[in-house]
Write an enzyme that holds these catalytic residues in place. Sequence first.
Site, PDB file in Angstrom:
ATOM      1  N   GLU A 413      71.223  81.421  34.691  1.00  0.00           N
ATOM      2  CA  GLU A 413      72.589  81.308  34.970  1.00  0.00           C
ATOM      3  C   GLU A 413      72.883  81.903  36.496  1.00  0.00           C
ATOM      4  O   GLU A 413      73.659  82.725  36.734  1.00  0.00           O
ATOM      5  CB  GLU A 413      73.129  82.348  34.055  1.00  0.00           C
ATOM      6  CG  GLU A 413      73.307  81.858  32.715  1.00  0.00           C
ATOM      7  CD  GLU A 413      74.280  82.300  31.604  1.00  0.00           C
ATOM      8  OE1 GLU A 413      75.199  83.127  32.055  1.00  0.00           O
ATOM      9  OE2 GLU A 413      74.041  82.236  30.523  1.00  0.00           O
TER      10      GLU A 413
HETATM   11  C1  LIG Z   1      64.327  79.989  29.775  1.00  0.00           C
HETATM   12  C2  LIG Z   1      65.611  79.173  30.482  1.00  0.00           C
HETATM   13  C3  LIG Z   1      66.730  78.948  29.861  1.00  0.00           C
HETATM   14  C4  LIG Z   1      67.807  78.147  30.653  1.00  0.00           C
HETATM   15  N1  LIG Z   1      68.797  77.978  29.859  1.00  0.00           N
HETATM   16  C5  LIG Z   1      69.675  76.848  30.692  1.00  0.00           C
HETATM   17  C6  LIG Z   1      70.934  76.354  30.013  1.00  0.00           C
HETATM   18  O1  LIG Z   1      71.240  76.802  28.553  1.00  0.00           O
HETATM   19  N2  LIG Z   1      71.611  75.508  30.478  1.00  0.00           N
HETATM   20  C7  LIG Z   1      71.353  75.091  31.731  1.00  0.00           C
HETATM   21  O2  LIG Z   1      72.303  74.204  32.272  1.00  0.00           O
HETATM   22  N3  LIG Z   1      70.362  75.930  32.494  1.00  0.00           N
HETATM   23  C8  LIG Z   1      69.598  76.799  31.927  1.00  0.00           C
HETATM   24  N4  LIG Z   1      68.395  76.956  32.643  1.00  0.00           N
HETATM   25  C9  LIG Z   1      68.222  76.641  33.952  1.00  0.00           C
HETATM   26  C10 LIG Z   1      68.465  77.686  34.925  1.00  0.00           C
HETATM   27  O3  LIG Z   1      69.993  78.125  35.113  1.00  0.00           O
HETATM   28  C11 LIG Z   1      67.757  77.211  36.287  1.00  0.00           C
HETATM   29  O4  LIG Z   1      66.290  77.386  36.022  1.00  0.00           O
HETATM   30  C12 LIG Z   1      68.325  78.445  37.471  1.00  0.00           C
HETATM   31  O5  LIG Z   1      69.587  77.956  37.749  1.00  0.00           O
HETATM   32  C13 LIG Z   1      67.248  78.166  38.723  1.00  0.00           C
HETATM   33  O6  LIG Z   1      67.251  76.794  38.894  1.00  0.00           O
HETATM   34  P1  LIG Z   1      65.625  75.990  39.126  1.00  0.00           P
HETATM   35  O7  LIG Z   1      64.818  76.647  38.016  1.00  0.00           O
HETATM   36  O8  LIG Z   1      65.720  74.746  39.360  1.00  0.00           O
HETATM   37  O9  LIG Z   1      65.012  76.987  40.413  1.00  0.00           O
HETATM   38  P2  LIG Z   1      65.428  76.387  42.033  1.00  0.00           P
HETATM   39  O10 LIG Z   1      66.433  76.120  42.293  1.00  0.00           O
HETATM   40  O11 LIG Z   1      64.060  75.458  42.389  1.00  0.00           O
HETATM   41  O12 LIG Z   1      65.010  77.675  42.730  1.00  0.00           O
HETATM   42  C14 LIG Z   1      63.889  78.474  42.641  1.00  0.00           C
HETATM   43  C15 LIG Z   1      64.070  79.715  43.332  1.00  0.00           C
HETATM   44  O13 LIG Z   1      64.311  79.408  44.783  1.00  0.00           O
HETATM   45  C16 LIG Z   1      65.287  80.441  45.284  1.00  0.00           C
HETATM   46  N5  LIG Z   1      66.308  79.868  45.978  1.00  0.00           N
HETATM   47  C17 LIG Z   1      66.870  78.725  45.407  1.00  0.00           C
HETATM   48  N6  LIG Z   1      68.058  78.539  46.184  1.00  0.00           N
HETATM   49  C18 LIG Z   1      68.197  79.353  47.195  1.00  0.00           C
HETATM   50  C19 LIG Z   1      68.980  79.805  48.082  1.00  0.00           C
HETATM   51  N7  LIG Z   1      70.178  79.118  48.288  1.00  0.00           N
HETATM   52  N8  LIG Z   1      68.950  81.008  48.857  1.00  0.00           N
HETATM   53  C20 LIG Z   1      67.880  81.717  48.831  1.00  0.00           C
HETATM   54  N9  LIG Z   1      66.912  81.442  47.777  1.00  0.00           N
HETATM   55  C21 LIG Z   1      67.069  80.398  46.888  1.00  0.00           C
HETATM   56  C22 LIG Z   1      65.491  81.367  44.288  1.00  0.00           C
HETATM   57  O14 LIG Z   1      64.477  82.604  44.437  1.00  0.00           O
HETATM   58  C23 LIG Z   1      65.149  80.593  43.109  1.00  0.00           C
HETATM   59  O15 LIG Z   1      64.852  81.346  41.867  1.00  0.00           O
HETATM   60  C24 LIG Z   1      67.252  77.776  31.889  1.00  0.00           C
HETATM   61  C25 LIG Z   1      66.311  78.037  32.496  1.00  0.00           C
HETATM   62  C26 LIG Z   1      65.216  78.560  31.605  1.00  0.00           C
HETATM   63  C27 LIG Z   1      64.003  79.215  32.563  1.00  0.00           C
END
Ligand SMILES: Cc1cc2nc3c(=O)[nH]c(=O)nc-3n(C[C@H](O)[C@H](O)[C@H](O)COP(=O)(O)OP(=O)(O)OC[C@H]3O[C@@H](n4cnc5c(N)ncnc54)[C@H](O)[C@@H]3O)c2cc1C
Length: 593
Positions: A413
């Site tokens: 989130e």
């Molecule tokens: C168990 C689980 C349940 C989930 N449930 C849902 C759901 O029900 N619905 C839904 O839509 N999504 C869901 N998600 C998705 C979740 O919201 C995303 O994983 C989250 O938003 C991060 O996106 P990403 O995993 O692509 O990480 P990325 O966008 O690749 O980011 C990786 C890391 O990079 C860093 N980062 C990224 N951007 C920046 C920035 N601008 N500045 C500084 N640091 C940055 C942060 O440390 C981040 O943790 C779920 C994820 C998991 C693992």
Amino acid sequence: MNKLDAQRQKEIQQAEELLFAGPQALGFAKGLFQGHFVSDWVMPYPRIPAAQQIELDETLTELRQFLDEHLDPAEIDRQADIPRSVIDGLGRVGVLGLTAPKEYGGRGFSQMANCKVLEEIGRRCASTSVFVNAHHSIGIRALLLFGTHEQKQQWLPKLVNGEQLGAFALTEKEAGSDAANVQMQARSTEDGSHFILNGEKRYITNAAIAHELTVMARTPVPGSDKTAITAFLVTPDMPGFEILEARMPKMGIRGTATGRFALHDVKVPKENILGQMGKGLKVALTVLDFGRTTFGACCTGAAKTCLELAVQHANTRKQFNKTLGNFELVKKKIARIAADAYAMEAMTTVTGSFIDRGLEDYMLETAMLKVFTTERLWECINDVFQIHGGAAYMADLPLERMMRDARINQIGEGANEVLTSFIALVGMRGPGMEFKEIYDTMMKPSRDRVSKAWAAGKNRLGATIRVPDVPVQSDELLAHARRLGRLIWRFNFAVNRALITYREPILDMQLVQERIANAAMDLFASTCVLSRLDSEIQFARRNGDAAPPDHSAADLFLRQSFRRIRGFLGALTDNDDKAVFAAAKSSLAKPSS
Ligand SMILES: Cc1cc2nc3c(=O)[nH]c(=O)nc-3n(C[C@H](O)[C@H](O)[C@H](O)COP(=O)(O)OP(=O)(O)OC[C@H]3O[C@@H](n4cnc5c(N)ncnc54)[C@H](O)[C@@H]3O)c2cc1C
């Protein structure tokens, strides 16, 4: 315009659309960035109205009994599944539609009351609390907030009693933290009666068990070559809906079904659009405000469990002929967990009350609550883990599971880094615009500009010379209140200075943003703690209690929080940022072997 400028323009346009559209009321957090203490919204400490408190108490009693008898968090973790009987039971207790209006079969609970219920579940089992959040806080939220009467009538009754389940699908491979980069496409049929959806979503909680999914997809903007995001209500029985992976194997919250799905030419009636066409990002962010609030409640519950487990172990385990609770380094951890749990509850209650009071502007506070509570919970779990020593590492205690479960909180989130930046930038926008007004007037004076700049200048100057009043009723809290007022003043000064010193480049300066956001979060947390403590003291006084309530945890929180704020503000000028960038640059430049 080069590629980088175009990207920046796009980001600014998206941010404007998302964050700044509509009236800009002075929320509590925005007030802090302006040097104001908007006391009406945080004091006195909010209370659930008596009639609803009775209903809540009954629900909690029923829920506790059900969970005691039927919820086995260790088994849920082992089996990587929440049994249908548990889901049905939660539905019977009303948990899956607590905030839905009664006319659609819900309980009509306020957010504050809903948070108390989520706290109770979060106290016991993170898989179950995340499941409930995915269904109720975000899965059916767009329908509750943006659905038409017809849509609600058609869908809600079965969703609020748990017969059917909901999910919220925003994330895709290319749209994680960069949520606006949704690639799933939706194009209208020629007669305009349907939209054809194509694309994939991943990491979606409940994807494969949901009967209704709120899906974000990109639609053309009529009359232009642009696209915008629109929210659609999709059901898995629509031809072309394919579950690619029902339960992705994962580290924690293993009971939840995190899935991937694809839509291949899925034909969705236009009546299934939630909210306005092209306003899906606004829908998504509003939905996430609710999710982040219940996140705070679940973390509060888990922190209380940490405290219970820590106290129980520290009072029974003996080493060096003493129980562990006699050692100062153990006391320090227990005190910190107690202080944080108190603050997390206060912050959740106050944030929930903003939603209940219909304030139009609580995006900053919900982001603060999410970041603050998830970071504090991680510390709490680390502390209780350490107090248990080797035993914590063994699978017969719940601690290793709690640690695995809690790690998602800082990512889901909205990753905490992204929200931290968001808090600083949205917060600084108000004073930033006032400075811009003044600067533009100095560069190009005009009659209209001068009057606006005068107002902006007066506001900025006023905040610079006035220490805000923090009105508490209890004399014993006056010193804390004065300290908080002075820190808000110092914070405002630091924000002004950062804006004047860095100007537009501050948009990319995340280390500066982080310090400002961290200070703001602690100011908000301290405010909530002070408000709660004040109300507890006053309540005891009105009740004629002989002894004042124990406020040692709250007192410790305030002291530690004030110290942290001073640290964050001090680090704005005294830091190692250059060395950080140099070391990062050196590492990032090395090719990986
Ligand atoms: C168990 C689980 C349940 C989930 N449930 C849902 C759901 O029900 N619905 C839904 O839509 N999504 C869901 N998600 C998705 C979740 O919201 C995303 O994983 C989250 O938003 C991060 O996106 P990403 O995993 O692509 O990480 P990325 O966008 O690749 O980011 C990786 C890391 O990079 C860093 N980062 C990224 N951007 C920046 C920035 N601008 N500045 C500084 N640091 C940055 C942060 O440390 C981040 O943790 C779920 C994820 C998991 C693992």
